[in-house]
Design a protein around this motif. Structure first.
Motif, mmCIF file in Angstrom:
data_model
loop_
_atom_site.group_PDB
_atom_site.id
_atom_site.type_symbol
_atom_site.label_atom_id
_atom_site.label_comp_id
_atom_site.label_asym_id
_atom_site.label_seq_id
_atom_site.Cartn_x
_atom_site.Cartn_y
_atom_site.Cartn_z
ATOM 1 N N SER A 162 0.825 -1.207 0.000
ATOM 2 C CA SER A 162 0.000 0.000 0.000
ATOM 3 C C SER A 162 0.859 1.258 0.000
ATOM 4 O O SER A 162 0.626 2.194 -0.783
ATOM 5 N N GLN A 166 1.484 4.127 -3.267
ATOM 6 C CA GLN A 166 1.188 5.558 -3.153
ATOM 7 C C GLN A 166 2.444 6.408 -3.264
ATOM 8 O O GLN A 166 2.402 7.530 -3.789
ATOM 9 N N ASP A 169 3.375 6.676 -6.942
ATOM 10 C CA ASP A 169 2.506 7.652 -7.594
ATOM 11 C C ASP A 169 3.044 9.064 -7.390
ATOM 12 O O ASP A 169 3.121 9.860 -8.334
ATOM 13 N N VAL A 268 -7.256 8.412 -7.172
ATOM 14 C CA VAL A 268 -6.174 8.074 -6.256
ATOM 15 C C VAL A 268 -5.454 6.812 -6.714
ATOM 16 O O VAL A 268 -5.937 6.068 -7.560
ATOM 17 N N GLU A 270 -4.420 4.558 -4.314
ATOM 18 C CA GLU A 270 -4.477 3.652 -3.165
ATOM 19 C C GLU A 270 -5.011 2.297 -3.631
ATOM 20 O O GLU A 270 -6.114 2.209 -4.174
#
Length: 349
Positions: A162, A166, A169, A268, A270
């Motif tokens: 996780s 992120q 990104d 997003v 996520e």
């Protein structure tokens, strides 16, 4: 896409890619194949050339196989396939990637198989770019390398995945902040640590397992019209509207993605993560971009993959089937087959 399989013996990593020398060679090969109509037309020539190139390229890749990213892709290349397997023979994988009817290739993929401190670690990823190829290529170059360096990779793999998703990104958005393009990408990844499988998804690529012959999706496509996704977007001040299909802001047909900085407040990166133990009921795993899933249902994908003994042949069949059924997109898939009679139980916590 010009990636071909090679094995770097110095680090025990098996991974997908090519050197500059290999890239030049494949460009020459693909010029002779450019008239092919489907993956099936390319198959015979590919088997001969890829094995030769694998031997020639492996020596050149020995210096820094993990940190050295997979090379830039050659848009002249229309097709690639290959295979790899774990050292203990407990699993084998094959991949196939085809540009299809699109003018350029925006799909990328990555495969890494190794043994770390006695534990087999396998990473499989499909990255489907949109608005350009740079986001998908960035994921191929950096996502798995960064994940393996996460301090909690073994102790809390779900958290490591996780956080890495992120962070990558953010890293990509930082790398393109001075450009005028707004590339984005999906990511569907399967991470196997010992006998524990973690499947993480952002976007509308998908991962499906075959369990006792039944197709079970381990990811759910992130579409803007999903009730939970629509609520999240609207709660953030965004809007979901119909423009040929449901789109975020009338622009993007998926609700989560890497990149897409203009919509980042709503789109997003996520990941949704599912995990489970791999036991004798789990026969195979299929990861693919939506170029496959748009025309091949989960059940068909599993059924077709099980008809081929070798995972590369299964991946070829899936890509060829999608193209034959009218897929208008890039088509990329990875098939992983588990060989339980060769595996040993692993106590992974």
């Amino acid at each position: 896409m010009q990636h071909l399989p090679k094995v770097c013996a110095s680090s025990n990593w098996a991974y997908i890619g090519s050197t500059i020398k290999g890239r030049v060679q494949l460009s020459f090969i693909t010029r002779s194949l450019i008239k092919a109509k489907s993956p099936k037309d390319l198959r015979n020539c590919h088997y001969t050339t890829s094995r030769k190139m694998m031997m020639e390229m492996s020596e050149a890749s020995r210096n820094d196989p993990v940190s050295n990213p997979l090379p830039e892709k050659d848009d002249k290349a229309t097709y690639a396939s290959g295979s790899s397997k774990s050292e203990d023979g407990a699993l084998s994988c094959g991949y196939s990637s085809f540009r299809g009817k699109r003018p350029s290739m925006e799909d990328f993929y990555d495969v890494k198989i190794s043994k770390i401190d006695g534990t087999t670690v396998c990473l499989f990823g499909i990255f489907d770019g949109h608005g350009g190829s740079r986001a998908a290529e960035f994921l191929k170059n950096h996502l798995f390398n960064s994940l393996l360096k996460h301090p909690d990779f073994f102790t809390n793999t779900r958290l490591a995945i996780s956080q890495t998703y992120q962070q990558i990104d953010k890293d990509f958005l930082e790398s393109v902040k001075d450009t005028f393009r707004d590339d984005g990408s999906t990511a569907s990844t399967a991470v196997l640590v010992g006998n524990h499988l973690y499947v993480a998804n952002v976007g509308d690529s998908r991962t499906v397992i075959s369990k006792s012959g039944q197709a079970i999706p381990l990811s759910e496509d992130h579409k803007p019209n999903r009730s939970d996704e629509r609520k999240r977007i609207e709660d953030a001040g965004g809007v979901v509207m119909w423009a040929g299909t449901w789109r975020v802001g009338g622009v993007l047909a998926m609700s989560r993605a890497f990149g897409n900085r203009m919509l980042k407040q709503f789109v997003v990166a996520e990941p949704d993560i599912q995990d489970q133990e791999i036991n004798e009921e789990i026969e195979l795993l299929v990861l693919a971009s939506d170029g496959l899933w748009d025309v091949v249902p989960n059940e068909d994908a599993v059924s077709l993959a099980t008809t081929e003994e070798e995972p590369e042949a299964a991946a070829l069949k899936l890509v060829d089937t999608a193209f034959t059924r009218g897929s208008a997109d890039n088509i990329t898939c990875i098939v992983v087959k588990f060989h339980h009679e060769k595996s040993e139980p692993v106590d992974h916590k």
